[in-house]
Design a protein around this motif. Sequence first.
Motif, PDB file in Angstrom:
ATOM      1  N   ARG A   1      -6.228  33.783 -20.489  1.00 56.44           N
ATOM      2  CA  ARG A   1      -6.231  34.193 -19.086  1.00 56.44           C
ATOM      3  C   ARG A   1      -6.837  35.574 -18.841  1.00 56.44           C
ATOM      4  N   GLN A   2      -6.326  36.585 -19.508  1.00 52.95           N
ATOM      5  CA  GLN A   2      -6.786  37.944 -19.256  1.00 52.95           C
ATOM      6  C   GLN A   2      -8.281  38.104 -19.530  1.00 52.95           C
ATOM      7  N   GLU A   3      -8.725  37.536 -20.625  1.00 46.98           N
ATOM      8  CA  GLU A   3     -10.149  37.622 -20.971  1.00 46.98           C
ATOM      9  C   GLU A   3     -11.010  36.872 -19.957  1.00 46.98           C
ATOM     10  N   ALA A   4     -10.512  35.716 -19.508  1.00 48.52           N
ATOM     11  CA  ALA A   4     -11.260  34.917 -18.540  1.00 48.52           C
ATOM     12  C   ALA A   4     -11.448  35.687 -17.236  1.00 48.52           C
ATOM     13  N   LEU A   5     -10.356  36.279 -16.727  1.00 46.70           N
ATOM     14  CA  LEU A   5     -10.427  37.001 -15.459  1.00 46.70           C
ATOM     15  C   LEU A   5     -11.260  38.275 -15.596  1.00 46.70           C
ATOM     16  N   LYS A   6     -11.175  38.922 -16.751  1.00 48.41           N
ATOM     17  CA  LYS A   6     -11.975  40.124 -16.997  1.00 48.41           C
ATOM     18  C   LYS A   6     -13.463  39.796 -16.967  1.00 48.41           C
ATOM     19  N   ASN A   7     -13.842  38.685 -17.595  1.00 49.64           N
ATOM     20  CA  ASN A   7     -15.254  38.299 -17.631  1.00 49.64           C
ATOM     21  C   ASN A   7     -15.718  37.736 -16.287  1.00 49.64           C
ATOM     22  N   TYR A   8     -14.806  37.128 -15.547  1.00 51.04           N
ATOM     23  CA  TYR A   8     -15.134  36.692 -14.186  1.00 51.04           C
ATOM     24  C   TYR A   8     -15.536  37.899 -13.343  1.00 51.04           C
ATOM     25  N   GLN A   9     -14.741  38.971 -13.423  1.00 47.91           N
ATOM     26  CA  GLN A   9     -15.046  40.178 -12.661  1.00 47.91           C
ATOM     27  C   GLN A   9     -16.337  40.820 -13.144  1.00 47.91           C
ATOM     28  N   ALA A  10     -16.575  40.784 -14.456  1.00 47.05           N
ATOM     29  CA  ALA A  10     -17.814  41.352 -15.006  1.00 47.05           C
ATOM     30  C   ALA A  10     -19.026  40.575 -14.507  1.00 47.05           C
ATOM     31  N   ALA A  11     -18.881  39.257 -14.361  1.00 49.41           N
ATOM     32  CA  ALA A  11     -19.980  38.437 -13.842  1.00 49.41           C
ATOM     33  C   ALA A  11     -20.290  38.808 -12.399  1.00 49.41           C
ATOM     34  N   LEU A  12     -19.236  39.045 -11.605  1.00 49.63           N
ATOM     35  CA  LEU A  12     -19.433  39.466 -10.210  1.00 49.63           C
ATOM     36  C   LEU A  12     -20.128  40.822 -10.161  1.00 49.63           C
ATOM     37  N   ASN A  13     -19.708  41.721 -11.032  1.00 52.10           N
ATOM     38  CA  ASN A  13     -20.319  43.054 -11.070  1.00 52.10           C
ATOM     39  C   ASN A  13     -21.789  42.996 -11.470  1.00 52.10           C
ATOM     40  N   ALA A  14     -22.136  41.958 -12.253  1.00 50.39           N
ATOM     41  CA  ALA A  14     -23.524  41.807 -12.714  1.00 50.39           C
ATOM     42  C   ALA A  14     -24.398  41.100 -11.680  1.00 50.39           C
ATOM     43  N   GLY A  15     -23.775  40.621 -10.589  1.00 49.75           N
ATOM     44  CA  GLY A  15     -24.572  40.010  -9.529  1.00 49.75           C
ATOM     45  C   GLY A  15     -24.236  38.566  -9.205  1.00 49.75           C
ATOM     46  N   TYR A  16     -23.272  37.962  -9.918  1.00 54.66           N
ATOM     47  CA  TYR A  16     -22.881  36.582  -9.598  1.00 54.66           C
ATOM     48  C   TYR A  16     -22.162  36.570  -8.251  1.00 54.66           C
ATOM     49  N   ARG A  17     -22.378  35.514  -7.476  1.00 54.86           N
ATOM     50  CA  ARG A  17     -21.796  35.438  -6.142  1.00 54.86           C
ATOM     51  C   ARG A  17     -20.697  34.373  -6.079  1.00 54.86           C
ATOM     52  N   ASP A  18     -19.553  34.763  -5.521  1.00 55.70           N
ATOM     53  CA  ASP A  18     -18.438  33.841  -5.310  1.00 55.70           C
ATOM     54  C   ASP A  18     -17.781  34.213  -3.981  1.00 55.70           C
ATOM     55  N   PRO A  19     -18.530  34.021  -2.861  1.00 51.05           N
ATOM     56  CA  PRO A  19     -18.075  34.523  -1.555  1.00 51.05           C
ATOM     57  C   PRO A  19     -16.729  33.981  -1.099  1.00 51.05           C
ATOM     58  N   ASN A  20     -16.435  32.739  -1.405  1.00 51.77           N
ATOM     59  CA  ASN A  20     -15.172  32.142  -0.953  1.00 51.77           C
ATOM     60  C   ASN A  20     -14.152  32.029  -2.081  1.00 51.77           C
TER      61      ASN A  20
END
Length: 287
Positions: A239-258
């Motif tokens: 869980r923790q690693e998954a959410l950390k990398n999810y946030q890193a993907a957003l910071n790198a430019g991935y979009r998840d508006p909803n």
Amino acid sequence: MNKKILFRRLLFSLIIGLCAVVMVMGAFEGRDFSFYLKALLPTAAGILGLASTFYTSLDKQKTDQMKHDFQEAASNHFDGCPKAKKLFYKGYRAWYGDHYDAAYHYLKKAVKAAEAGRAKARVLFLIGRIAVEEKKTGRAIEYLKYALEEDPSYDMAWSNLATIYFDSGQPGEAVKCCENAIFYNPRNAFAYNKLGGYYFKTSDYEKSVPLFERALKELPQHPVLRMNYAHALSMAGRRQEALKNYQAALNAGYRDPNQEILAVLEENLAIAGRLSRESDPAMAEEA
């Protein structure tokens, strides 16, 4: 061939042909020099128009990017073969401008002009890639295999061939291609990513996680690779690693508006937790 381009070529060819007929008739009729000067303008226009159907214009920014990409594609593989490199450049430029007919025209000439196997492989690979973009799967496979015959160590050709096999429902062949790409280039991030995606889809998360992680080692700022890694971690119950990398993907430019992807990750984690409890009798009793 594109119908618009075909129409233009026929039109300009017709203009050139009519001008030639008029000039021949003028010669029989003994016309003076001024007659031929008048016929020269439409003839020149027809020739220039026909030539333009084999040439694609690009704006400066796109031209600069094209030249950079071309240098990477050609590298030093065309050393000692300037004619083939020049033809390859023309074909590459035409492809960059989505002018596929002109690209095929020059690239097939480049194949004939190239002497070194690695040079031929780069040209054949681009023909295969164009075929992929045109959704001509048979031609794409054919030319990518030709490229690999000329240079079996060409990892990009293996990787692109893997994509075709995955998309056409031949996962066994695709996996072999990914493994070959990695064998010849252990730094091919996209081959690791494709192989990780295969194991993810077959629910073998223990194999998919290290492959996505290896892809990220090569391209740590790539948002799609980072998000793929987050998905694999979530299905592995981390869980923790998954959410950390999810946030890193957003910071790198991935979009998840909803936050739909976040919801999927949370669902994956719930599924992973349930599967873990089901596989461990002691945990199941505690639950």
